[in-house]
Enzyme design. Structure first.
Site, PDB file in Angstrom:
ATOM      1  N   ASP A 194       0.825  -1.220   0.000  1.00 15.60           N
ATOM      2  CA  ASP A 194       0.000   0.000   0.000  1.00 15.60           C
ATOM      3  C   ASP A 194       0.855   1.264   0.000  1.00 15.60           C
ATOM      4  O   ASP A 194       0.510   2.262   0.624  1.00 15.60           O
ATOM      5  CB  ASP A 194      -0.952   0.016   1.207  1.00 15.60           C
TER       6      ASP A 194
ATOM      7  N   LYS B 167       2.834   1.709  -5.421  1.00 10.89           N
ATOM      8  CA  LYS B 167       3.528   1.086  -6.566  1.00 10.89           C
ATOM      9  C   LYS B 167       2.802   1.372  -7.876  1.00 10.89           C
ATOM     10  O   LYS B 167       3.441   1.558  -8.918  1.00 10.89           O
ATOM     11  CB  LYS B 167       3.639  -0.427  -6.359  1.00 10.89           C
TER      12      LYS B 167
ATOM     13  N   GLY C 150      -4.159  -4.355  -4.533  1.00 15.86           N
ATOM     14  CA  GLY C 150      -4.886  -3.293  -5.199  1.00 15.86           C
ATOM     15  C   GLY C 150      -3.952  -2.152  -5.531  1.00 15.86           C
ATOM     16  O   GLY C 150      -3.352  -1.563  -4.637  1.00 15.86           O
ATOM     17  N   HIS C 151      -3.773  -1.858  -6.811  1.00 17.30           N
ATOM     18  CA  HIS C 151      -2.883  -0.783  -7.225  1.00 17.30           C
ATOM     19  C   HIS C 151      -3.705   0.359  -7.791  1.00 17.30           C
ATOM     20  O   HIS C 151      -4.501   0.172  -8.714  1.00 17.30           O
ATOM     21  CB  HIS C 151      -1.872  -1.296  -8.261  1.00 17.30           C
TER      22      HIS C 151
ATOM     23  N   GLN D 294       2.112  -6.304  -3.057  1.00 17.28           N
ATOM     24  CA  GLN D 294       2.300  -6.309  -1.612  1.00 17.28           C
ATOM     25  C   GLN D 294       3.668  -5.705  -1.253  1.00 17.28           C
ATOM     26  O   GLN D 294       4.108  -4.765  -1.902  1.00 17.28           O
ATOM     27  CB  GLN D 294       2.118  -7.722  -1.036  1.00 17.28           C
TER      28      GLN D 294
END
Length: 502
Positions: A24, A27, A51-52, A256
């Site tokens: 988080d 990235k 989740g990006h 991650q």
């Protein structure tokens, strides 16, 4: 275009973007940013539990499986989902539908035929286990990642290519389900049915009241997925190896963070894949030796964690951890309940909540609040041993209103005597580099260096020389004390809110 990056990418053909914390950290923004430079963008770890988020001109895009370089598809960029990814076809197809609706191309997307295939039983096993208080919660996202990797190492897993072969898929599926059905018959049937009727499992279409799983329904739905994805499925590992030899510019997208790596993270409160740069390289089919530059992202001057596990610098301590672990707490609940207070609240729990609000620290995958703490240098020193010293600092604008900022310089151990090999941790032991063992880390207390905040909005600053002196003082301290080379500063979520140091 090349002037944007200064000297950073001189002599670089393969660039890896990874995280040095618990994920988080932003990235997605930097994969999207460097995708302009790259010919190929490849993701090699994680699954729909990642989740990006990308923000372009104020518009936000969130991807869980599709690589964050996908918005450059129309410019001829090739995006790859590698063999190390836990691939959920339902999620992928939903994301592609969103791209299509937005008028975005994904013609050049490739999916590894060897990517691990997430099946309904993986989500069920994950969620039933997490609901069992006797087994102990890890704090998973419920996306089936752990059970999928169990199957992989038990040699009963399926891969994406199986979607293209009906008889083989059916045979492998039945073999995979056999042990799980026996196990689920020992679980509370009400919990099993409730899990299987969740929207993530398509509201019960795979549920059978006697056999638990409707095998025919799974086969029918997954073969349909295979037909939709057929043109994208290929031998991406061979393509990547060939591309390296052809001196193509390659961007690797991590998922991650290092501290969540199953091999190097704060075990057992980790994900089920290797989030290090070495795991990322393996997950796309190349050698770590092929990587010319690794940039490890560090959220600063605070950090976050989702789920269970030790967090020495957590603002609000156990109260914060318990609050963020509640299933009935979401962003809107928090913002209504905590309208009063600021990031300078004297009550640490309240301060943590308001820093979370300021940073919008709510999971892109789950929506749950992330636990918030000050930047931990012992953990950072540990992370760069695996990912290297070159870092990007992100979310720097979040603390612009803070009167005081704390940086954890060392850990002090305050638990029972505990042996790690020939070394024994005693009460009062100090750690310059963190030991990612939960039995140690949960008894570690932070020793802080305190700094005055710069108390000025830094969003919109594009030149390092224009940043406040108080900000630079903290930056210099981190660089020297953690032994990192700060290459990029992110002072906002948009592409243009970025300062290159070289």
């Amino acid at each position: 275009m090349n002037n944007r990056y200064g000297k950073l990418l001189n002599n670089v053909l393969t660039l890896a973007i990874v995280c040095n914390q618990w994920g988080d950290t932003g990235k997605g923004k930097f994969v999207d940013l460097f995708a302009e430079w790259a010919d190929i963008i490849a993701r090699g770890t994680g699954g729909a539990n990642a989740g990006h988020t990308i923000r372009i001109n104020g518009k936000e895009y969130i991807f869980h499986l599709v690589p964050s370089g996908i918005l450059w598809d129309s410019d001829g960029k090739i995006n790859i989902i590698g063999s190390g990814v836990a691939f959920d076809p339902k999620i992928a197809i939903e994301e592609l539908a969103i791209l299509k609706k937005e008028g975005k191309s994904y013609d050049k997307l490739q999916i590894s035929l060897n990517a691990h295939l997430v099946l309904p039983q993986h989500l069920v096993m994950d969620r039933v286990k997490e609901s069992d208080s006797d087994t102990g919660k890890i704090g998973t996202t419920g996306r089936g990642i752990g059970p999928l990797y169990v199957d992989h190492y038990d040699r009963i897993g399926l891969v994406v290519n199986d979607l293209l072969n009906k008889d083989i898929f059916a045979k492998k599926l039945k073999r995979n389900l056999a042990g799980k059905i026996k196990q689920l018959h020992l679980s509370d049937p009400n919990i099993v049915e409730k899990v299987m009727r969740h929207e993530h499992l398509e509201n019960g279409i795979f549920y059978h009241p006697n056999e638990v799983f409707d095998v025919d329904a799974i086969i029918e739905r997954y073969l349909k997925y295979g037909k939709e994805l057929r043109e994208m499925i290929s031998d991406t590992e061979e393509f990547m190896r060939t591309s390296v030899n052809k001196n193509q510019k390659i961007l690797l997208e991590g998922a991650q963070g290092l501290l969540l790596s199953v091999d190097y993270g704060t075990y057992p409160y980790v994900t089920s894949s290797d989030c290090s740069v070495s795991g990322l390289a393996k997950g796309v089919g190349i050698s770590e030796k092929n990587i010319d530059l690794t940039l490890g992202i560090v959220k600063a001057f605070y950090m976050t964690r989702v789920g269970e596990g030790a967090f020495p610098t957590e603002i609000g301590g156990e109260e914060s951890a318990e609050w963020c672990g509640r299933k009935d707490i979401a962003e809107e609940v928090e913002k209504i309940k905590f309208q009063q207070g600021t990031v300078n609240s004297k009550d640490e729990f309240s301060q943590g909540v308001h820093i979370r609000m300021a940073g919008n620290e709510y999971g892109a995958t789950t929506g749950r609040p992330r636990r918030v703490g000050w930047l931990d240098l012992p953990l950072l020193r540990y992370a760069i041993k695996h990912n290297g010293p070159d870092v990007i600092l992100t979310k720097l604008d979040v603390l612009s209103e803070c009167e005081t900022i704390k940086i954890c310089l060392t850990h002090r151990y305050e638990g029972p005597n505990y042996s790690i090999g020939f070394k024994t941790f005693n009460t009062g032991s100090a750690s310059w580099i963190a030991t990612p063992n939960d039995e140690i880390l949960r008894h570690c207390f932070p020793i802080y260096q305190t700094f005055p905040g710069w108390e000025r909005d830094i969003r919109g600053v594009t030149d390092f020389s224009c940043l406040p002196k108080k900000f630079k003082n903290i930056l210099d301290y981190i660089a020297k004390k953690a032994g990192v080379n700060v290459k990029i500063l992110s002072v906002g979520p948009d592409r243009n809110e970025t300062i290159f140091m070289d």
